[in-house]
Design a protein around this motif. Structure first.
Motif, PDB file in Angstrom:
ATOM      1  N   ASN A   1       3.400  27.472  15.805  1.00 43.30           N
ATOM      2  CA  ASN A   1       4.220  27.817  16.559  1.00 43.30           C
ATOM      3  C   ASN A   1       6.151  26.127  15.404  1.00 43.30           C
ATOM      4  O   ASN A   1       6.475  26.721  15.334  1.00 43.30           O
ATOM      5  CB  ASN A   1       3.812  26.467  17.697  1.00 43.30           C
ATOM      6  CG  ASN A   1       3.508  26.485  18.161  1.00 43.30           C
ATOM      7  OD1 ASN A   1       3.466  28.492  19.188  1.00 43.30           O
ATOM      8  ND2 ASN A   1       2.655  26.214  18.899  1.00 43.30           N
TER       9      ASN A   1
ATOM     10  N   ASN B   1       9.475  28.004  14.869  1.00 38.82           N
ATOM     11  CA  ASN B   1       9.943  28.041  15.667  1.00 38.82           C
ATOM     12  C   ASN B   1      11.348  26.704  14.891  1.00 38.82           C
ATOM     13  O   ASN B   1      11.994  26.602  15.421  1.00 38.82           O
ATOM     14  CB  ASN B   1       9.408  27.260  17.745  1.00 38.82           C
ATOM     15  CG  ASN B   1       9.162  27.753  18.255  1.00 38.82           C
ATOM     16  OD1 ASN B   1       9.479  29.055  18.888  1.00 38.82           O
ATOM     17  ND2 ASN B   1       7.945  27.303  18.669  1.00 38.82           N
TER      18      ASN B   1
ATOM     19  N   VAL C   1      14.242  32.241  14.926  1.00 38.46           N
ATOM     20  CA  VAL C   1      15.084  31.505  14.674  1.00 38.46           C
ATOM     21  C   VAL C   1      16.038  32.275  14.303  1.00 38.46           C
ATOM     22  O   VAL C   1      17.464  31.649  13.886  1.00 38.46           O
ATOM     23  CB  VAL C   1      14.856  30.299  13.710  1.00 38.46           C
ATOM     24  CG1 VAL C   1      13.427  29.574  14.898  1.00 38.46           C
ATOM     25  CG2 VAL C   1      14.924  30.849  12.563  1.00 38.46           C
TER      26      VAL C   1
ATOM     27  N   ARG D   1      17.020  21.724  13.561  1.00 32.78           N
ATOM     28  CA  ARG D   1      15.359  21.226  14.362  1.00 32.78           C
ATOM     29  C   ARG D   1      14.544  21.184  13.668  1.00 32.78           C
ATOM     30  O   ARG D   1      13.460  20.476  15.403  1.00 32.78           O
ATOM     31  CB  ARG D   1      15.239  23.183  13.572  1.00 32.78           C
ATOM     32  CG  ARG D   1      15.931  24.754  14.826  1.00 32.78           C
ATOM     33  CD  ARG D   1      15.576  25.930  14.550  1.00 32.78           C
ATOM     34  NE  ARG D   1      15.589  26.840  12.806  1.00 32.78           N
ATOM     35  CZ  ARG D   1      15.695  26.594  11.757  1.00 32.78           C
ATOM     36  NH1 ARG D   1      17.011  27.367  12.129  1.00 32.78           N
ATOM     37  NH2 ARG D   1      15.598  27.393  10.898  1.00 32.78           N
TER      38      ARG D   1
END
Ligand SMILES: [Fe+2]
Length: 302
Positions: free
Chosen positions: A21, A25, A136, A234
């Motif tokens: 994750n 991400n 991304v 992010r």
């Protein structure tokens, strides 16, 4: 004969999927699922089958830097050198080689106890042999012959560990950073930066202090300041802890920031790292300053 590049890093996580994750991400790496190794996670960042291998364990830990020896001959010669230096070398088995997507590998430890692996021949699988697509939208990472980036590892036995990487493993010196001891009597901070047989300024650095997770940080490099800024966004949006603010290093010119991934494993995310095309024309440097600007280290949440 020396190390070609840092091909992969093996780490552990306490909760399976947490690094997938975070890697996908936040960092923009591509998670790969392998049904034959579904108790592991794999993160891809380029054409290589993967660059980060994640096992599940009681705590986050660096389990091994994977050094590509470039050829079977170099690999065998390095094993002989390690054994001559009285290092314990354990040959990897077929299942371990399959997990790592390598033809053959062996494990050892440096004098400070840091685990590492040497191998030759990157292999692949149907799941891994796919084009890199960042979740991304990162166009590419700076990798190829220069490997995945760099690792900074703890080396409390600094002199012995430094000698081991230079004399036995064949790394070259890039920079010796010695920060003057602070007035409060704390010890000198020293970080020794070394290059492998590729143009990245350093693939490995040794810090003269211990670290609870066995790695001070690992570094991934992108191709623009905008990708660094987007990653910082992010990180902030997801409330990921920042270890160090944006800054530019003196020795490798890297513009980067540092965040802390699952298990306390820190990641430097940067761009514009120095590349040296001809090491014979590069006199190793000695530094007393780490940064041109920025890189303010932040207190870590407890
Ligand atoms: Fe770094």
């Amino acid at each position: 004969m020396s190390v070609a590049n840092l091909a992969y890093i093996h780490i552990s996580e306490t909760e399976q999927g947490s690094w997938s994750n975070f890697g996908a991400n936040i960092l923009g790496l591509m998670p790969i699922e392998r049904p034959d190794f579904n108790d592991h996670s794999f993160l891809k960042m380029d054409d290589a089958p993967f660059r980060i291998l994640v096992s599940t364990a009681e705590q986050g830990q660096m389990l091994g830097c994977g050094w590509d020896m470039g050829s079977k001959e170099n690999y065998q010669a390095m094993i002989a050198k390690l054994e001559a230096a009285n290092a314990t070398v354990t040959a990897g088995d077929a299942q371990g080689a399959k997990l790592r997507c390598v033809t053959e590998y062996a494990s050892s430890n440096d004098p400070s106890g840091n685990p590492f692996e040497i191998f030759y021949g990157r292999t692949t699988t149907a799941e891994c042999d796919v084009p890199f697509v960042s979740p991304v939208g990162i166009d590419k990472f700076v990798t190829g012959d220069m490997g995945l980036g760099h690792a900074v590892i703890p080396a409390p036995l600094t002199a012995e560990t430094h000698a081991f990487y230079i004399d036995t493993m064949g790394f070259g010196m890039s920079d010796d950073l010695r920060m003057p001891p602070p007035a409060d009597g704390a010890p000198e901070l020293r970080i020794i930066f070394m290059h492998a047989s590729n143009s990245r300024h350093h693939s490995l650095a040794l810090a003269n202090f211990p670290h609870p997770v066995g790695i001070v940080h690992m570094m991934f490099e992108v191709t623009s300041i905008d990708e660094v800024g987007a990653c910082l966004d992010r990180v902030n949006q997801a409330n990921v802890p920042i270890m160090s603010t944006l800054g530019r290093h003196c020795n490798d010119n890297m513009l980067s920031f540092y965040s802390v991934g699952p298990g306390g494993i820190a990641v430097e995310f940067g761009y514009d790292g120095l590349q040296i095309d001809d090491w014979s024309q590069f006199p190793p440097t000695e530094s007393t300053e780490g940064d041109f600007w920025g890189h303010a280290y932040q207190p870590m949440p407890t």
